[in-house]
Design a protein around this motif. Structure first.
Motif, PDB file in Angstrom:
ATOM      1  N   MET A   1       7.516  -1.184   0.357  1.00  8.77           N
ATOM      2  CA  MET A   1       6.326  -1.809  -0.220  1.00  8.77           C
ATOM      3  C   MET A   1       6.594  -3.286  -0.473  1.00  8.77           C
ATOM      4  O   MET A   1       7.583  -3.659  -1.077  1.00  8.77           O
ATOM      5  N   ARG A   2       5.683  -4.137   0.014  1.00  9.70           N
ATOM      6  CA  ARG A   2       5.794  -5.567  -0.243  1.00  9.70           C
ATOM      7  C   ARG A   2       5.274  -5.865  -1.652  1.00  9.70           C
ATOM      8  O   ARG A   2       4.383  -5.172  -2.152  1.00  9.70           O
ATOM      9  N   VAL A   3       5.823  -6.914  -2.272  1.00 13.61           N
ATOM     10  CA  VAL A   3       5.484  -7.236  -3.652  1.00 13.61           C
ATOM     11  C   VAL A   3       5.121  -8.720  -3.754  1.00 13.61           C
ATOM     12  O   VAL A   3       5.879  -9.585  -3.298  1.00 13.61           O
ATOM     13  N   GLY A   4       3.973  -8.993  -4.345  1.00  9.09           N
ATOM     14  CA  GLY A   4       3.530 -10.370  -4.517  1.00  9.09           C
ATOM     15  C   GLY A   4       3.183 -10.661  -5.956  1.00  9.09           C
ATOM     16  O   GLY A   4       3.247  -9.796  -6.831  1.00  9.09           O
ATOM     17  N   VAL A   5       2.772 -11.900  -6.207  1.00  7.05           N
ATOM     18  CA  VAL A   5       2.395 -12.320  -7.550  1.00  7.05           C
ATOM     19  C   VAL A   5       1.287 -13.364  -7.425  1.00  7.05           C
ATOM     20  O   VAL A   5       1.227 -14.109  -6.438  1.00  7.05           O
ATOM     21  N   SER A 233      -3.392   1.757  11.083  1.00 12.18           N
ATOM     22  CA  SER A 233      -3.136   0.328  11.290  1.00 12.18           C
ATOM     23  C   SER A 233      -3.664  -0.512  10.127  1.00 12.18           C
ATOM     24  O   SER A 233      -3.330  -1.689  10.011  1.00 12.18           O
ATOM     25  N   LEU A 234      -4.479   0.084   9.252  1.00  9.44           N
ATOM     26  CA  LEU A 234      -5.042  -0.652   8.126  1.00  9.44           C
ATOM     27  C   LEU A 234      -4.063  -0.659   6.950  1.00  9.44           C
ATOM     28  O   LEU A 234      -3.287   0.280   6.768  1.00  9.44           O
ATOM     29  N   ARG A 235      -4.132  -1.719   6.157  1.00 10.12           N
ATOM     30  CA  ARG A 235      -3.229  -1.891   5.028  1.00 10.12           C
ATOM     31  C   ARG A 235      -4.014  -1.972   3.717  1.00 10.12           C
ATOM     32  O   ARG A 235      -5.046  -2.634   3.656  1.00 10.12           O
ATOM     33  N   MET A 236      -3.487  -1.294   2.700  1.00 12.67           N
ATOM     34  CA  MET A 236      -4.038  -1.466   1.360  1.00 12.67           C
ATOM     35  C   MET A 236      -3.239  -2.554   0.651  1.00 12.67           C
ATOM     36  O   MET A 236      -2.027  -2.451   0.502  1.00 12.67           O
ATOM     37  N   MET A 237      -3.933  -3.608   0.221  1.00 13.34           N
ATOM     38  CA  MET A 237      -3.339  -4.716  -0.517  1.00 13.34           C
ATOM     39  C   MET A 237      -3.893  -4.627  -1.941  1.00 13.34           C
ATOM     40  O   MET A 237      -5.073  -4.883  -2.177  1.00 13.34           O
ATOM     41  N   LEU A 238      -3.060  -4.253  -2.886  1.00 13.16           N
ATOM     42  CA  LEU A 238      -3.511  -3.869  -4.217  1.00 13.16           C
ATOM     43  C   LEU A 238      -3.213  -4.944  -5.249  1.00 13.16           C
ATOM     44  O   LEU A 238      -2.057  -5.326  -5.441  1.00 13.16           O
ATOM     45  N   ARG A 239      -4.257  -5.412  -5.917  1.00  7.88           N
ATOM     46  CA  ARG A 239      -4.109  -6.407  -6.983  1.00  7.88           C
ATOM     47  C   ARG A 239      -4.164  -5.724  -8.346  1.00  7.88           C
ATOM     48  O   ARG A 239      -5.046  -4.891  -8.595  1.00  7.88           O
ATOM     49  N   ILE A 240      -3.224  -6.081  -9.219  1.00  9.78           N
ATOM     50  CA  ILE A 240      -3.187  -5.555 -10.585  1.00  9.78           C
ATOM     51  C   ILE A 240      -3.245  -6.727 -11.556  1.00  9.78           C
ATOM     52  O   ILE A 240      -2.506  -7.701 -11.401  1.00  9.78           O
ATOM     53  N   SER A 269       3.228   4.420  -6.947  1.00  8.13           N
ATOM     54  CA  SER A 269       2.560   5.693  -6.688  1.00  8.13           C
ATOM     55  C   SER A 269       1.331   5.560  -5.804  1.00  8.13           C
ATOM     56  O   SER A 269       0.810   6.565  -5.317  1.00  8.13           O
ATOM     57  N   THR A 270       0.849   4.332  -5.585  1.00  5.74           N
ATOM     58  CA  THR A 270      -0.405   4.149  -4.860  1.00  5.74           C
ATOM     59  C   THR A 270      -0.261   4.288  -3.349  1.00  5.74           C
ATOM     60  O   THR A 270      -1.245   4.529  -2.656  1.00  5.74           O
ATOM     61  N   GLY A 271       0.953   4.086  -2.844  1.00  2.00           N
ATOM     62  CA  GLY A 271       1.135   4.086  -1.397  1.00  2.00           C
ATOM     63  C   GLY A 271       0.611   2.844  -0.714  1.00  2.00           C
ATOM     64  O   GLY A 271       0.449   2.815   0.512  1.00  2.00           O
ATOM     65  N   ALA A 272       0.335   1.796  -1.491  1.00  2.68           N
ATOM     66  CA  ALA A 272      -0.179   0.555  -0.915  1.00  2.68           C
ATOM     67  C   ALA A 272       0.866  -0.102  -0.031  1.00  2.68           C
ATOM     68  O   ALA A 272       2.075   0.052  -0.239  1.00  2.68           O
ATOM     69  N   TYR A 273       0.398  -0.857   0.951  1.00  2.00           N
ATOM     70  CA  TYR A 273       1.295  -1.645   1.793  1.00  2.00           C
ATOM     71  C   TYR A 273       1.894  -2.786   0.990  1.00  2.00           C
ATOM     72  O   TYR A 273       3.076  -3.109   1.129  1.00  2.00           O
TER      73      TYR A 273
END
Length: 301
Positions: A1-5, A233-240, A269-273
């Protein structure tokens, strides 16, 4: 899982030193990406309620808000590796030809690190201020994507629709990323989720409980299948956007509120990309923000 800020952009962090320090620190801490949002104004008497707000108002921090693409361009100048994303640009506010120029410029100056996140927003007050009709905003978004993709393809470019007209023209340069930068779309309505599955490279999701998040992601994947696309092929990019607490919060309050460990556990737990966190609403202190970011990165592994 990639992690951003989220990059410093609003509230107490809407200043040059914060933008530069957070951009450099994010890269040093091993984050994969930096993200900005899009606000025009904070209506004193809003016609539309801010989602999830008890009083209908935006967070107080949103009263001060820097331009998302300008902030990302500043970050591009002081980083080498992290990707630069918008979550989200409210696309209907913008002329698609000028938007294409700005996005292309950022992709060129960052040497191909741009992630294009587009959405519709929720405030009709902001549409009025931008001089853009609130009606047909979904259709307008689709036309804007059409124009962007046409401009980013081979020249000459031409486009004609009910809203936009581009005479046959050469438009250079093209983005570094070919055939185009990734396009992610936000939204939660059935129409938005269908559009994501049919047109986008992925979904810009928000941090909501898993029983809400999972069915919406399933709807995106089903829409992709119906459109003849590979849903994998689609990615979930999740903002918290968490309010960080020292003591564990009740489970039903996560991920809106909780400790760093609770937020990280939810994210995994979300399985997001990719998951990215915005700490600008939980503190107004830059040192504290960077500490929270570092702890989150460490907790994510």
């Amino acid at each position: 899982m990639r992690v951003g800020v989220a990059l410093s952009q609003y509230g107490a962090f809407a200043r040059r030193d914060a933008v530069i320090e957070v951009a450099r620190a994010a890269e040093a801490l091993g984050f994969d990406s930096l993200w900005t949002g899009d606000r025009i104004l904070d209506p004193v008497h809003p016609r539309d309620r801010y989602p999830g707000s008890a009083d209908g108002r935006m967070p107080a921090e949103y009263t001060t808000f820097l331009d998302p693409l300008t902030v990302l361009t500043a970050a591009a100048a002081v980083t080498e590796r992290v990707r630069l994303g918008t979550s989200t640009l409210n696309a209907p506010w913008y002329s698609p030809v000028l938007l294409a120029r700005s996005l292309t410029t950022l992709d060129v100056l960052s040497e191909g690190r741009l992630d294009v996140g587009l959405g519709l927003g929720w405030s009709s007050d902001e549409y009025a201020a931008a001089g853009v009709p609130w009606a047909r905003r979904g259709a307008r978004l689709e036309e804007i994507i059409d124009v962007l993709e046409r401009i980013w393809a081979d020249d000459p470019v031409t486009y004609e629709s009910g809203s936009f007209s581009v005479p046959e023209s050469r438009i250079e340069p093209k983005p570094v990323q070919r055939p185009r930068p990734p396009i992610y779309l936000g939204g939660y309505s059935s129409a938005a989720l269908e559009r994501i599955g049919r047109r986008a490279d992925g979904w810009l999701a928000g941090g909501v409980p898993l029983p809400v998040l999972t069915p919406m992601w399933d709807a995106v994947r089903h829409a992709a299948e119906d459109a003849g696309r590979d849903p994998d092929s689609l990615r979930m990019m999740l903002r918290i956007n968490p309010r960080i607490t020292d003591e564990p919060a009740a489970a039903d309050l996560v991920p809106r509120t909780g400790t760093i460990e609770q937020i990280a556990e939810y994210a995994r737990s979300t399985g997001a990309y990719e998951v990215f966190a915005d700490f600008q609403q939980t503190t107004g202190d830059l040192t504290r923000m960077l500490d929270l970011a570092g702890r989150f990165r460490e907790a994510m592994g």
